[in-house]
Structure formats: structure tokens, C-alpha cells
Design a protein around this motif. Structure first.
Motif, PDB file in Angstrom:
ATOM      1  N   ASP A  86       0.795  -1.218   0.000  1.00 34.09           N
ATOM      2  CA  ASP A  86       0.000   0.000   0.000  1.00 34.09           C
ATOM      3  C   ASP A  86       0.836   1.279   0.000  1.00 34.09           C
ATOM      4  OD1 ASP A  86       0.998  -0.544   2.480  1.00 34.09           O
ATOM      5  OD2 ASP A  86      -0.758   0.167   3.567  1.00 34.09           O
ATOM      6  N   ILE A  87       2.149   1.178  -0.054  1.00 37.10           N
ATOM      7  CA  ILE A  87       3.010   2.350   0.008  1.00 37.10           C
ATOM      8  C   ILE A  87       3.336   2.823  -1.406  1.00 37.10           C
ATOM      9  CG2 ILE A  87       5.230   3.249   0.778  1.00 37.10           C
ATOM     10  CD1 ILE A  87       5.137   1.132   2.978  1.00 37.10           C
ATOM     11  N   VAL A  88       3.145   4.090  -1.638  1.00 34.94           N
ATOM     12  CA  VAL A  88       3.409   4.678  -2.947  1.00 34.94           C
ATOM     13  C   VAL A  88       4.863   5.141  -2.989  1.00 34.94           C
ATOM     14  CG1 VAL A  88       2.761   6.544  -4.519  1.00 34.94           C
ATOM     15  CG2 VAL A  88       1.027   5.446  -3.096  1.00 34.94           C
ATOM     16  N   LYS A  89       5.527   4.873  -4.103  1.00 34.78           N
ATOM     17  CA  LYS A  89       6.906   5.331  -4.251  1.00 34.78           C
ATOM     18  C   LYS A  89       6.906   6.824  -4.536  1.00 34.78           C
ATOM     19  CE  LYS A  89      11.242   4.444  -6.506  1.00 34.78           C
ATOM     20  NZ  LYS A  89      12.016   3.500  -7.266  1.00 34.78           N
ATOM     21  N   ILE A  90       7.707   7.552  -3.787  1.00 38.00           N
ATOM     22  CA  ILE A  90       7.821   8.993  -3.947  1.00 38.00           C
ATOM     23  C   ILE A  90       9.197   9.290  -4.523  1.00 38.00           C
ATOM     24  CG2 ILE A  90       7.824  11.210  -2.773  1.00 38.00           C
ATOM     25  CD1 ILE A  90       6.082   9.854  -0.608  1.00 38.00           C
ATOM     26  N   LYS A  91       9.235  10.009  -5.651  1.00 40.30           N
ATOM     27  CA  LYS A  91      10.495  10.364  -6.286  1.00 40.30           C
ATOM     28  C   LYS A  91      10.536  11.869  -6.502  1.00 40.30           C
ATOM     29  CE  LYS A  91      10.678   7.975 -10.063  1.00 40.30           C
ATOM     30  NZ  LYS A  91      10.925   7.071 -11.198  1.00 40.30           N
ATOM     31  N   LEU A  92      11.616  12.486  -6.063  1.00 37.97           N
ATOM     32  CA  LEU A  92      11.815  13.923  -6.212  1.00 37.97           C
ATOM     33  C   LEU A  92      13.142  14.162  -6.920  1.00 37.97           C
ATOM     34  CD1 LEU A  92      11.141  14.888  -2.495  1.00 37.97           C
ATOM     35  CD2 LEU A  92       9.469  14.828  -4.322  1.00 37.97           C
ATOM     36  N   SER A  93      13.207  15.213  -7.719  1.00 35.91           N
ATOM     37  CA  SER A  93      14.489  15.572  -8.317  1.00 35.91           C
ATOM     38  C   SER A  93      14.520  17.061  -8.618  1.00 35.91           C
ATOM     39  CB  SER A  93      14.739  14.775  -9.601  1.00 35.91           C
ATOM     40  OG  SER A  93      13.801  15.123 -10.595  1.00 35.91           O
ATOM     41  N   THR A  94      15.716  17.607  -8.588  1.00 35.63           N
ATOM     42  CA  THR A  94      15.928  19.007  -8.920  1.00 35.63           C
ATOM     43  C   THR A  94      17.301  19.147  -9.552  1.00 35.63           C
ATOM     44  OG1 THR A  94      15.805  21.278  -8.112  1.00 35.63           O
ATOM     45  CG2 THR A  94      16.893  19.690  -6.683  1.00 35.63           C
ATOM     46  N   VAL A  95      17.462  20.200 -10.311  1.00 35.61           N
ATOM     47  CA  VAL A  95      18.746  20.500 -10.935  1.00 35.61           C
ATOM     48  C   VAL A  95      19.287  21.768 -10.294  1.00 35.61           C
ATOM     49  CG1 VAL A  95      19.905  21.108 -13.084  1.00 35.61           C
ATOM     50  CG2 VAL A  95      18.080  19.419 -13.102  1.00 35.61           C
ATOM     51  N   VAL A  96      20.542  21.710  -9.846  1.00 37.54           N
ATOM     52  CA  VAL A  96      21.177  22.854  -9.192  1.00 37.54           C
ATOM     53  C   VAL A  96      22.260  23.390 -10.116  1.00 37.54           C
ATOM     54  CG1 VAL A  96      22.348  23.653  -7.122  1.00 37.54           C
ATOM     55  CG2 VAL A  96      20.755  21.740  -6.978  1.00 37.54           C
ATOM     56  N   GLN A  97      22.178  24.664 -10.413  1.00 33.55           N
ATOM     57  CA  GLN A  97      23.173  25.303 -11.261  1.00 33.55           C
ATOM     58  C   GLN A  97      24.463  25.524 -10.465  1.00 33.55           C
ATOM     59  OE1 GLN A  97      22.768  25.592 -14.495  1.00 33.55           O
ATOM     60  NE2 GLN A  97      20.716  24.714 -14.224  1.00 33.55           N
ATOM     61  N   PRO A  98      25.607  25.529 -11.124  1.00 31.16           N
ATOM     62  CA  PRO A  98      26.893  25.667 -10.417  1.00 31.16           C
ATOM     63  C   PRO A  98      26.987  26.928  -9.551  1.00 31.16           C
ATOM     64  CG  PRO A  98      27.255  25.054 -12.704  1.00 31.16           C
ATOM     65  CD  PRO A  98      25.800  25.312 -12.554  1.00 31.16           C
ATOM     66  N   ASP A  99      26.370  28.019  -9.976  1.00 29.08           N
ATOM     67  CA  ASP A  99      26.431  29.259  -9.195  1.00 29.08           C
ATOM     68  C   ASP A  99      25.647  29.163  -7.889  1.00 29.08           C
ATOM     69  OD1 ASP A  99      27.874  30.243 -11.308  1.00 29.08           O
ATOM     70  OD2 ASP A  99      26.150  31.257 -12.235  1.00 29.08           O
ATOM     71  N   ASP A 100      24.647  28.285  -7.827  1.00 28.82           N
ATOM     72  CA  ASP A 100      23.773  28.176  -6.665  1.00 28.82           C
ATOM     73  C   ASP A 100      24.173  27.055  -5.709  1.00 28.82           C
ATOM     74  OD1 ASP A 100      22.317  30.139  -7.954  1.00 28.82           O
ATOM     75  OD2 ASP A 100      20.945  28.703  -8.896  1.00 28.82           O
ATOM     76  N   LEU A 101      25.265  26.371  -5.983  1.00 25.82           N
ATOM     77  CA  LEU A 101      25.627  25.179  -5.197  1.00 25.82           C
ATOM     78  C   LEU A 101      25.853  25.461  -3.717  1.00 25.82           C
ATOM     79  CD1 LEU A 101      27.933  23.029  -7.472  1.00 25.82           C
ATOM     80  CD2 LEU A 101      25.754  22.390  -6.491  1.00 25.82           C
ATOM     81  N   ASP A 102      26.577  26.514  -3.381  1.00 34.64           N
ATOM     82  CA  ASP A 102      26.875  26.786  -1.972  1.00 34.64           C
ATOM     83  C   ASP A 102      25.611  27.014  -1.162  1.00 34.64           C
ATOM     84  OD1 ASP A 102      29.577  26.530  -2.385  1.00 34.64           O
ATOM     85  OD2 ASP A 102      29.869  28.671  -2.787  1.00 34.64           O
ATOM     86  N   ALA A 103      24.719  27.862  -1.661  1.00 35.29           N
ATOM     87  CA  ALA A 103      23.466  28.135  -0.953  1.00 35.29           C
ATOM     88  C   ALA A 103      22.589  26.885  -0.892  1.00 35.29           C
ATOM     89  CB  ALA A 103      22.707  29.270  -1.634  1.00 35.29           C
ATOM     90  N   PHE A 104      22.586  26.105  -1.982  1.00 35.55           N
ATOM     91  CA  PHE A 104      21.773  24.894  -2.007  1.00 35.55           C
ATOM     92  C   PHE A 104      22.254  23.901  -0.963  1.00 35.55           C
ATOM     93  CE2 PHE A 104      20.802  20.598  -3.326  1.00 35.55           C
ATOM     94  CZ  PHE A 104      19.451  20.681  -3.603  1.00 35.55           C
ATOM     95  N   TYR A 105      23.572  23.672  -0.887  1.00 35.51           N
ATOM     96  CA  TYR A 105      24.103  22.684   0.055  1.00 35.51           C
ATOM     97  C   TYR A 105      23.889  23.096   1.505  1.00 35.51           C
ATOM     98  CZ  TYR A 105      26.065  19.511  -3.376  1.00 35.51           C
ATOM     99  OH  TYR A 105      26.216  18.595  -4.384  1.00 35.51           O
ATOM    100  N   LEU A 106      23.863  24.380   1.791  1.00 35.83           N
ATOM    101  CA  LEU A 106      23.541  24.821   3.153  1.00 35.83           C
ATOM    102  C   LEU A 106      22.108  24.428   3.513  1.00 35.83           C
ATOM    103  CD1 LEU A 106      25.212  28.345   3.308  1.00 35.83           C
ATOM    104  CD2 LEU A 106      25.877  26.285   4.549  1.00 35.83           C
ATOM    105  N   ARG A 107      21.182  24.706   2.615  1.00 37.05           N
ATOM    106  CA  ARG A 107      19.778  24.330   2.863  1.00 37.05           C
ATOM    107  C   ARG A 107      19.605  22.815   2.875  1.00 37.05           C
ATOM    108  NH1 ARG A 107      15.437  27.336  -0.675  1.00 37.05           N
ATOM    109  NH2 ARG A 107      14.109  26.110   0.708  1.00 37.05           N
ATOM    110  N   TYR A 108      20.330  22.124   2.011  1.00 34.83           N
ATOM    111  CA  TYR A 108      20.256  20.666   1.911  1.00 34.83           C
ATOM    112  C   TYR A 108      20.716  20.020   3.217  1.00 34.83           C
ATOM    113  CZ  TYR A 108      20.899  16.158  -0.571  1.00 34.83           C
ATOM    114  OH  TYR A 108      20.820  14.862  -1.006  1.00 34.83           O
ATOM    115  N   ALA A 109      21.804  20.520   3.787  1.00 32.37           N
ATOM    116  CA  ALA A 109      22.316  19.989   5.051  1.00 32.37           C
ATOM    117  C   ALA A 109      21.317  20.230   6.176  1.00 32.37           C
ATOM    118  CB  ALA A 109      23.652  20.628   5.390  1.00 32.37           C
TER     119      ALA A 109
END
Length: 143
Positions: A86-109
């Protein structure tokens, strides 16, 4: 394929929901994957210049490449009689541009840390310490 990816803000909102959903359901596995996007599927593939002495010449592109981040609960078992029917598979994806990597990894952590807050601390086995003591005593000669 770019239409399938979420924006970075939507990704973080959905990732928080995924962690919360798994915590409520008692399933604790969330799989996080990141990889370099080799090229945009709508454009022609890049042609890196080959260097004679470098066996990994294709890993040095002329311009920085974006990163693909994926998250899933990996619940795809639909066999009858399993507890995952009864469990539905959930898949998420996003593309991060090289200029946004530092800010993204802070939020990701922060998102990962918040998602792991309900985990139990791992029990360390006491048997490992006893085995080390026994190994040290094996080579000794008693006189």
C-alpha cells in the motif's frame, strides 16, 4: 526532461514532507542521490578537449556542469503479501546550477539534519571491546 524536475524551493518543501511521511509511517529509509548532469538533453553533448596524459580527460569540462539531486523512499515492492503493497513510491528531483551550489548545500544539510532528528542513536556493541582484549592476551606467554 527538464519539466520533470522541481525547482529548488519546491524540492526542499517536498523533501521535508518525505522525511515527515516516512517518520509517521515507521519507514525510515530515504535515499538521496546526487550526480553531475553531463549535458542538457535538448542541446548537443559537449565535446571536451582530449588531453594526452590524462586518463580522466572527460571529467574536466570547459564550463561547470549542473548537479542533479534526487530523493526517494524506494518503496516499489508491489508483490502480494508484502507489507509494502500500500506504500506509494515517492520520487523527487531538482537541478542545481553551479552558481547556486553553496546556498543549495547549506539548505540541503539543514533539511537532512531536520529529517534525521527523530532517529535513535545506534547501540554500540560491548563485544568488540572484549574481543580486542582477548586478542591482546593471545600472543602473551605466561611463565
Amino acid at each position: 526532461m527538464a519539466g520533470d524536475h522541481l525547482s529548488n524551493d519546491e524540492f526542499f518543501a517536498q523533501l521535508a514532507n518525505l522525511f515527515e511521511h516516512n517518520r509517521k509511517k515507521g519507514h525510515s529509509s530515504v535515499y538521496l542521490v546526487q550526480k553531475r548532469l553531463s549535458f542538457d538533453s535538448s542541446a548537443a553533448p559537449p565535446t571536451p578537449t582530449k588531453v594526452a596524459d590524462d586518463p580522466l580527460w572527460d571529467t574536466h569540462p570547459e564550463n561547470p556542469l549542473p548537479i542533479l539531486i534526487r530523493a526517494s523512499n524506494n518503496k516499489s515492492d508491489k508483490r502480494p503479501g508484502t507489507d509494502r503493497e500500500d506504500i506509494v513510491k515517492i520520487k523527487l528531483s531538482t537541478v542545481v546550477q553551479p552558481d547556486d551550489l553553496d546556498a543549495f548545500y547549506l539548505r540541503y544539510a539543514e533539511a537532512c539534519r531536520a529529517g534525521m532528528s527523530g532517529l535513535k542513536k545506534r547501540d554500540k556493541k560491548k563485544g568488540k571491546k572484549d574481543k580486542k582484549k582477548k586478542k591482546k592476551g593471545v600472543g602473551e606467554i605466561k611463565g
